[in-house]
Design a protein around this motif. Structure first.
Motif, PDB file in Angstrom:
ATOM      1  N   GLN A  54       0.835  -1.190   0.000  1.00 47.57           N
ATOM      2  CA  GLN A  54       0.000   0.000   0.000  1.00 47.57           C
ATOM      3  C   GLN A  54       0.876   1.248   0.000  1.00 47.57           C
ATOM      4  O   GLN A  54       1.924   1.271   0.634  1.00 47.57           O
ATOM      5  CB  GLN A  54      -0.885   0.034   1.239  1.00 47.57           C
ATOM      6  CG  GLN A  54      -1.851  -1.123   1.341  1.00 47.57           C
ATOM      7  CD  GLN A  54      -2.664  -1.026   2.619  1.00 47.57           C
ATOM      8  OE1 GLN A  54      -3.144   0.033   2.987  1.00 47.57           O
ATOM      9  NE2 GLN A  54      -2.798  -2.141   3.310  1.00 47.57           N
ATOM     10  N   SER A  55       0.433   2.279  -0.700  1.00 45.11           N
ATOM     11  CA  SER A  55       1.130   3.562  -0.690  1.00 45.11           C
ATOM     12  C   SER A  55       0.482   4.462   0.345  1.00 45.11           C
ATOM     13  O   SER A  55      -0.744   4.501   0.461  1.00 45.11           O
ATOM     14  CB  SER A  55       1.036   4.233  -2.058  1.00 45.11           C
ATOM     15  OG  SER A  55       1.717   3.482  -3.024  1.00 45.11           O
TER      16      SER A  55
ATOM     17  N   GLN B 267       0.592   8.456   1.462  1.00 47.29           N
ATOM     18  CA  GLN B 267       1.084   9.764   1.046  1.00 47.29           C
ATOM     19  C   GLN B 267       1.403  10.660   2.233  1.00 47.29           C
ATOM     20  O   GLN B 267       0.668  10.686   3.220  1.00 47.29           O
ATOM     21  CB  GLN B 267       0.059  10.465   0.157  1.00 47.29           C
ATOM     22  CG  GLN B 267      -0.023   9.875  -1.217  1.00 47.29           C
ATOM     23  CD  GLN B 267      -0.659  10.831  -2.214  1.00 47.29           C
ATOM     24  OE1 GLN B 267      -1.231  11.841  -1.854  1.00 47.29           O
ATOM     25  NE2 GLN B 267      -0.544  10.487  -3.480  1.00 47.29           N
TER      26      GLN B 267
ATOM     27  N   ASN C  18      10.485   9.764   0.932  1.00 46.43           N
ATOM     28  CA  ASN C  18       9.833   9.252  -0.263  1.00 46.43           C
ATOM     29  C   ASN C  18      10.530   7.977  -0.757  1.00 46.43           C
ATOM     30  O   ASN C  18      11.752   7.950  -0.891  1.00 46.43           O
ATOM     31  CB  ASN C  18       9.862  10.320  -1.359  1.00 46.43           C
ATOM     32  CG  ASN C  18       9.064   9.922  -2.572  1.00 46.43           C
ATOM     33  OD1 ASN C  18       7.915   9.510  -2.464  1.00 46.43           O
ATOM     34  ND2 ASN C  18       9.661  10.042  -3.730  1.00 46.43           N
ATOM     35  N   GLY C  19       9.764   6.929  -0.963  1.00 52.24           N
ATOM     36  CA  GLY C  19      10.304   5.668  -1.479  1.00 52.24           C
ATOM     37  C   GLY C  19      10.649   4.641  -0.427  1.00 52.24           C
ATOM     38  O   GLY C  19      10.851   3.471  -0.752  1.00 52.24           O
TER      39      GLY C  19
ATOM     40  N   VAL D  95      10.236   1.852   2.357  1.00 49.58           N
ATOM     41  CA  VAL D  95       9.237   0.797   2.529  1.00 49.58           C
ATOM     42  C   VAL D  95       9.228   0.349   3.983  1.00 49.58           C
ATOM     43  O   VAL D  95      10.278   0.033   4.549  1.00 49.58           O
ATOM     44  CB  VAL D  95       9.537  -0.411   1.604  1.00 49.58           C
ATOM     45  CG1 VAL D  95       8.566  -1.550   1.874  1.00 49.58           C
ATOM     46  CG2 VAL D  95       9.469   0.018   0.143  1.00 49.58           C
TER      47      VAL D  95
ATOM     48  N   PHE E 231       4.088  -1.068   3.441  1.00 50.20           N
ATOM     49  CA  PHE E 231       3.615   0.262   3.073  1.00 50.20           C
ATOM     50  C   PHE E 231       4.778   1.050   2.491  1.00 50.20           C
ATOM     51  O   PHE E 231       5.897   0.981   3.004  1.00 50.20           O
ATOM     52  CB  PHE E 231       3.083   1.003   4.307  1.00 50.20           C
ATOM     53  CG  PHE E 231       2.017   0.248   5.044  1.00 50.20           C
ATOM     54  CD1 PHE E 231       0.682   0.450   4.755  1.00 50.20           C
ATOM     55  CD2 PHE E 231       2.356  -0.679   6.011  1.00 50.20           C
ATOM     56  CE1 PHE E 231      -0.304  -0.254   5.435  1.00 50.20           C
ATOM     57  CE2 PHE E 231       1.386  -1.390   6.694  1.00 50.20           C
ATOM     58  CZ  PHE E 231       0.048  -1.176   6.397  1.00 50.20           C
ATOM     59  N   GLN E 232       4.514   1.803   1.426  1.00 57.28           N
ATOM     60  CA  GLN E 232       5.555   2.633   0.839  1.00 57.28           C
ATOM     61  C   GLN E 232       5.228   4.097   1.077  1.00 57.28           C
ATOM     62  O   GLN E 232       4.093   4.537   0.908  1.00 57.28           O
ATOM     63  CB  GLN E 232       5.681   2.383  -0.661  1.00 57.28           C
ATOM     64  CG  GLN E 232       6.826   3.184  -1.277  1.00 57.28           C
ATOM     65  CD  GLN E 232       7.152   2.749  -2.688  1.00 57.28           C
ATOM     66  OE1 GLN E 232       6.297   2.269  -3.409  1.00 57.28           O
ATOM     67  NE2 GLN E 232       8.396   2.922  -3.084  1.00 57.28           N
TER      68      GLN E 232
ATOM     69  N   VAL F 154       5.081   7.777   0.073  1.00 56.22           N
ATOM     70  CA  VAL F 154       4.981   8.506  -1.178  1.00 56.22           C
ATOM     71  C   VAL F 154       4.752   9.975  -0.856  1.00 56.22           C
ATOM     72  O   VAL F 154       3.751  10.325  -0.221  1.00 56.22           O
ATOM     73  CB  VAL F 154       3.816   7.976  -2.058  1.00 56.22           C
ATOM     74  CG1 VAL F 154       3.702   8.788  -3.324  1.00 56.22           C
ATOM     75  CG2 VAL F 154       4.010   6.501  -2.368  1.00 56.22           C
TER      76      VAL F 154
ATOM     77  N   SER G 238       3.590  13.522  -1.711  1.00 51.89           N
ATOM     78  CA  SER G 238       2.686  14.126  -2.688  1.00 51.89           C
ATOM     79  C   SER G 238       3.383  15.300  -3.343  1.00 51.89           C
ATOM     80  O   SER G 238       4.212  15.983  -2.760  1.00 51.89           O
ATOM     81  CB  SER G 238       1.383  14.582  -2.026  1.00 51.89           C
ATOM     82  OG  SER G 238       1.643  15.623  -1.113  1.00 51.89           O
TER      83      SER G 238
END
Length: 74
Positions: free
Chosen positions: A2-3, A5, A54-55, A57, A66-67, A69, A71
């Motif tokens: 799952q991402s 943000q 960002n990026g 995991v 979960f990653q 990310v 925005s």
């Protein structure tokens, strides 16, 4: 995976766990991390204040992966 943000440059691990709905309180985050149930980029992480970018995991035992990310609006 799952991402999740974030709108800032980084987020602390305990805050990220709440944002990802893995836990509901800071105390639960502390316990989960101290029990060794959290990995960041494949390695066990024992610091609640670990900064995630960002990026990155995050793997949580019994909750999944979960990653982070960032925005583009930030």
């Amino acid at each position: 995976m799952q991402s999740v943000q974030i709108s800032s440059e980084y987020i602390k691990l305990d805050q990220f766990l709440k944002l990802a709905d893995c836990i509901s309180t800071g105390g639960m985050a502390k316990a989960l991390i101290q029990d060794g149930a959290v990995k960041v980029n494949g390695e066990a992480e024992l610091r609640r204040g670990r900064k995630l970018y960002n990026g990155d995991v995050v793997e949580v035992e019994d909750a999944g992966a979960f990653q982070v990310v960032r925005s583009e609006e930030a």
